[in-house]
Design an enzyme around this catalytic site. Structure first.
Site, PDB file in Angstrom:
ATOM      1  N   ASN A  11       0.876  -1.172   0.000  1.00 48.93           N
ATOM      2  CA  ASN A  11       0.000   0.000   0.000  1.00 48.93           C
ATOM      3  C   ASN A  11       0.911   1.219   0.000  1.00 48.93           C
ATOM      4  O   ASN A  11       1.540   1.525   1.007  1.00 48.93           O
ATOM      5  CB  ASN A  11      -0.878  -0.036   1.266  1.00 48.93           C
ATOM      6  CG  ASN A  11      -1.685   1.247   1.438  1.00 48.93           C
ATOM      7  OD1 ASN A  11      -1.762   2.070   0.531  1.00 48.93           O
ATOM      8  ND2 ASN A  11      -2.281   1.419   2.616  1.00 48.93           N
ATOM      9  N   LYS A  13       0.149   4.245  -0.163  1.00 46.67           N
ATOM     10  CA  LYS A  13      -0.466   5.429   0.471  1.00 46.67           C
ATOM     11  C   LYS A  13      -0.261   6.648  -0.449  1.00 46.67           C
ATOM     12  O   LYS A  13      -0.344   6.498  -1.660  1.00 46.67           O
ATOM     13  CB  LYS A  13       0.112   5.624   1.870  1.00 46.67           C
ATOM     14  CG  LYS A  13      -0.009   4.328   2.696  1.00 46.67           C
ATOM     15  CD  LYS A  13       0.298   4.489   4.132  1.00 46.67           C
ATOM     16  CE  LYS A  13       0.142   3.132   4.827  1.00 46.67           C
ATOM     17  NZ  LYS A  13       0.334   3.200   6.270  1.00 46.67           N
ATOM     18  N   HIS A  97      -9.120   1.042   5.334  1.00 50.30           N
ATOM     19  CA  HIS A  97      -7.784   1.198   5.924  1.00 50.30           C
ATOM     20  C   HIS A  97      -7.868   2.109   7.145  1.00 50.30           C
ATOM     21  O   HIS A  97      -8.672   3.036   7.184  1.00 50.30           O
ATOM     22  CB  HIS A  97      -6.814   1.787   4.890  1.00 50.30           C
ATOM     23  CG  HIS A  97      -5.408   1.786   5.404  1.00 50.30           C
ATOM     24  ND1 HIS A  97      -4.906   2.823   6.164  1.00 50.30           N
ATOM     25  CD2 HIS A  97      -4.429   0.851   5.328  1.00 50.30           C
ATOM     26  CE1 HIS A  97      -3.665   2.519   6.517  1.00 50.30           C
ATOM     27  NE2 HIS A  97      -3.353   1.338   6.008  1.00 50.30           N
ATOM     28  N   GLU A  99      -6.205   4.506   8.127  1.00 51.26           N
ATOM     29  CA  GLU A  99      -6.099   5.952   7.885  1.00 51.26           C
ATOM     30  C   GLU A  99      -7.421   6.519   7.365  1.00 51.26           C
ATOM     31  O   GLU A  99      -7.772   7.668   7.636  1.00 51.26           O
ATOM     32  CB  GLU A  99      -4.925   6.239   6.934  1.00 51.26           C
ATOM     33  CG  GLU A  99      -3.597   6.101   7.677  1.00 51.26           C
ATOM     34  CD  GLU A  99      -2.467   5.490   6.877  1.00 51.26           C
ATOM     35  OE1 GLU A  99      -2.499   5.530   5.637  1.00 51.26           O
ATOM     36  OE2 GLU A  99      -1.533   4.941   7.516  1.00 51.26           O
ATOM     37  N   GLU A 170      -5.013  -5.186  10.930  1.00 46.24           N
ATOM     38  CA  GLU A 170      -3.955  -4.200  11.124  1.00 46.24           C
ATOM     39  C   GLU A 170      -4.210  -3.415  12.404  1.00 46.24           C
ATOM     40  O   GLU A 170      -5.003  -2.472  12.414  1.00 46.24           O
ATOM     41  CB  GLU A 170      -3.942  -3.207   9.957  1.00 46.24           C
ATOM     42  CG  GLU A 170      -3.719  -3.831   8.603  1.00 46.24           C
ATOM     43  CD  GLU A 170      -3.212  -2.793   7.614  1.00 46.24           C
ATOM     44  OE1 GLU A 170      -2.065  -2.925   7.192  1.00 46.24           O
ATOM     45  OE2 GLU A 170      -3.945  -1.857   7.297  1.00 46.24           O
ATOM     46  N   GLY A 176       2.846   2.028  10.750  1.00 41.04           N
ATOM     47  CA  GLY A 176       3.775   3.133  10.551  1.00 41.04           C
ATOM     48  C   GLY A 176       4.527   3.529  11.816  1.00 41.04           C
ATOM     49  O   GLY A 176       5.159   4.586  11.866  1.00 41.04           O
ATOM     50  N   SER A 214       3.815  -2.321  10.329  1.00 40.25           N
ATOM     51  CA  SER A 214       5.278  -2.348  10.493  1.00 40.25           C
ATOM     52  C   SER A 214       5.920  -3.665  10.075  1.00 40.25           C
ATOM     53  O   SER A 214       6.925  -4.094  10.658  1.00 40.25           O
ATOM     54  CB  SER A 214       5.655  -1.993  11.944  1.00 40.25           C
ATOM     55  OG  SER A 214       5.219  -0.687  12.249  1.00 40.25           O
TER      56      SER A 214
HETATM   57  P1  PGA Z   1       3.192   0.090   7.633  1.00 40.98           P
HETATM   58  O1  PGA Z   1       1.715   0.306   7.055  1.00 40.98           O
HETATM   59  O2  PGA Z   1       3.712  -1.180   7.028  1.00 40.98           O
HETATM   60  O3  PGA Z   1       3.970   1.312   7.192  1.00 40.98           O
HETATM   61  O4  PGA Z   1       3.065  -0.008   9.105  1.00 40.98           O
HETATM   62  C1  PGA Z   1       0.844  -0.764   6.957  1.00 40.98           C
HETATM   63  C2  PGA Z   1      -0.464  -0.311   6.369  1.00 40.98           C
HETATM   64  O5  PGA Z   1      -0.855   0.830   6.614  1.00 40.98           O
HETATM   65  O6  PGA Z   1      -1.128  -1.077   5.665  1.00 40.98           O
END
Ligand code: PGA
Length: 256
Positions: A11, A13, A97, A99, A170, A176, A214
């Site tokens: 992803n 983003k 997601h 976010e 997640e 992140g 992560s």
């Molecule tokens: P990340 O993001 O691997 O940077 O933690 C995962 C995600 O948002 O799907």
């Protein structure tokens, strides 16, 4: 789309414009062609979708979107529909997601509507994301929260949607942050999801469940060794060809 043994989904983003995305995928091709049992998917930002589709033409890498609207067209400023994504060469869309939930205030109800609307288009698979905040985990609400996030979706999916549905667990606090969930926490959450599915759908086993938060080459070998984990949804590490390539190799090894 047939369900694979393992999945590595990037992803991006709001990163990598059309040129940078194209360049990354050109380099990634070598890694992605190594395995047939591992599905490699990428979700670029909308403006990079067409260059990603071009860059991956003739390969097994699938391109998808980071969100999708439930209607096929209309007055919905800023949104993209499943038929538009399909016409642009996308085969999947991420929905819900964290976010979208936490920065943009998307609710369970809205996200489920997006998921079911997208699945109405037979060319599109969904990755349905769920996960608890740190506060919810610490107050012992994780299991109930996951159930609430999945309830309506599992109730309303039709058999034709099952093979185009993937779940991504997640934990919000692991996205992140560099803080990966513990193996027991991941295993428990995935087992909970499988058990909710079993309560709602008896005709077939639970769709693949990915872990996200992560994930990197240093922790993925252990995570993918959990039997309930079918792969990873990867943010930060998907922006590096080396790291993403290593994740693909680890997933391919695990699916042997
Ligand atoms: P990340 O993001 O691997 O940077 O933690 C995962 C995600 O948002 O799907």
């Amino acid at each position: 789309m047939n369900q694979s043994d393992t999945y590595v989904v990037g992803n991006w983003k709001m990163n990598l414009g059309p040129k940078a995305g194209h360049d990354l995928l050109q380099e990634l091709k070598a890694h992605a062609s190594n395995s047939t049992s591992t599905a490699v998917w990428v979700a670029p930002p909308a403006t990079s979708i067409s260059s990603a589709v071009q860059a991956t033409a003739g390969t097994a890498v699938a391109v998808g979107a980071q969100n999708v609207h439930w209607e096929s067209q209309g007055a919905f400023t800023g949104e993209l529909s499943a038929p538009m994504l399909a016409e642009s060469g996308c085969s999947f869309a991420i929905v819900g997601h964290s976010e979208r939930r936490h920065i943009f205030g998307e609710t369970d109800q809205l996200i489920t509507k997006r998921a079911l609307g997208a699945l109405a288009n037979s060319a599109i698979s969904i990755i349905f994301c769920i996960g608890e905040t740190l506060e919810q985990r610490e107050s012992g609400q994780t299991t109930e929260l996951l159930r609430t996030q999945l309830e309506q979706l599992f109730q309303e999916l039709s058999p034709a949607d099952y093979s185009r549905t993937i779940i991504a667990y997640e934990p919000v606090w692991a996205i992140g942050t560099g803080r990966v969930a513990g193996l027991t926490e991941i295993q428990q959450a995935h087992a909970d999801i499988i058990s909710f599915w079993g309560e709602k759908v008896t005709s077939t086993g639970c769709p693949p469940i990915l872990y996200g938060g992560s994930v990197n080459p240093d922790n993925f070998t252990e995570i993918i060794s959990i039997p309930e984990v079918a792969g990873a949804l990867v943010g930060g590490a998907s922006l590096s060809v080396e790291k993403f390539g290593e994740l693909i190799a680890i997933a391919a090894e695990a699916s042997k």
